[in-house]
Design a protein around this motif. Structure first.
Motif, PDB file in Angstrom:
ATOM      1  N   ASN A 231       0.803  -1.223   0.000  1.00 51.61           N
ATOM      2  CA  ASN A 231       0.000   0.000   0.000  1.00 51.61           C
ATOM      3  C   ASN A 231       0.832   1.267   0.000  1.00 51.61           C
ATOM      4  O   ASN A 231       0.346   2.327   0.388  1.00 51.61           O
ATOM      5  CB  ASN A 231      -0.948  -0.006   1.196  1.00 51.61           C
TER       6      ASN A 231
ATOM      7  N   SER B  54       1.729  -7.124   3.057  1.00 54.42           N
ATOM      8  CA  SER B  54       0.443  -6.438   3.055  1.00 54.42           C
ATOM      9  C   SER B  54      -0.416  -6.891   4.223  1.00 54.42           C
ATOM     10  O   SER B  54      -0.296  -8.021   4.685  1.00 54.42           O
ATOM     11  CB  SER B  54      -0.288  -6.754   1.747  1.00 54.42           C
TER      12      SER B  54
ATOM     13  N   GLY C  44       1.396   2.962  -5.214  1.00 51.03           N
ATOM     14  CA  GLY C  44       1.003   1.580  -5.475  1.00 51.03           C
ATOM     15  C   GLY C  44       2.142   0.589  -5.452  1.00 51.03           C
ATOM     16  O   GLY C  44       3.187   0.804  -6.059  1.00 51.03           O
TER      17      GLY C  44
END
Length: 138
Positions: free
Chosen positions: A67, A92, A71
């Motif tokens: 994140n 993530s 991107g």
């Protein structure tokens, strides 16, 4: 990009840590320093600073937050376009298969979930930075 002093005298894999959250960078860096073959040489907080660090320092490994501003997939593609040999561990907090597939498709060699434990991240880094076992025919 924030450069960090290296630890001389040991054979190391250089690492650039890319995460927009300073507290996460501190935690991950502390965890990575438990692996003696790693040297975190820089930190980055967005796609541009990640690309700059890879361009300037040519690291062996990038630990990349999915994140990150700009991107994660864009950052992974940029890393690979600058230095194809740089390995990428993506991490993530989201357990979604399409995100995992997108990161692996963009060049990440490993995808790890942020679980609050460092073991899975360290295991992924170790898998990527260790030479593969040689298989000899019987």
């Amino acid at each position: 990009m924030s450069a960090i002093g290296s630890r001389p005298g040991r054979p190391l894999h250089t690492v650039v840590l890319c995460d927009d959250r300073a507290e996460m960078r501190r935690s991950v860096r502390a965890a990575l320093t438990t692996l003696p073959a790693l040297d975190v040489v820089a930190e980055a907080w967005d796609v541009a600073s990640c690309g700059e660090a890879v361009h300037d320092l040519r690291p062996d490994l990038v630990v990349l937050d999915v994140n990150i501003p700009g991107g994660g997939p864009a950052a992974a593609r940029l890393v690979k376009s600058i230095r194809w040999a740089t390995l990428i561990v993506a991490y993530s907090g989201r357990h979604e298969e399409h995100i995992r597939a997108e990161m692996l498709g963009a060049g990440a060699g490993e995808y790890v979930l942020k679980t609050g434990r460092v073991g899975p991240l360290l295991a992924a880094v170790t898998r990527l930075t260790s030479p593969p076992a040689l298989a000899y025919p019987p």
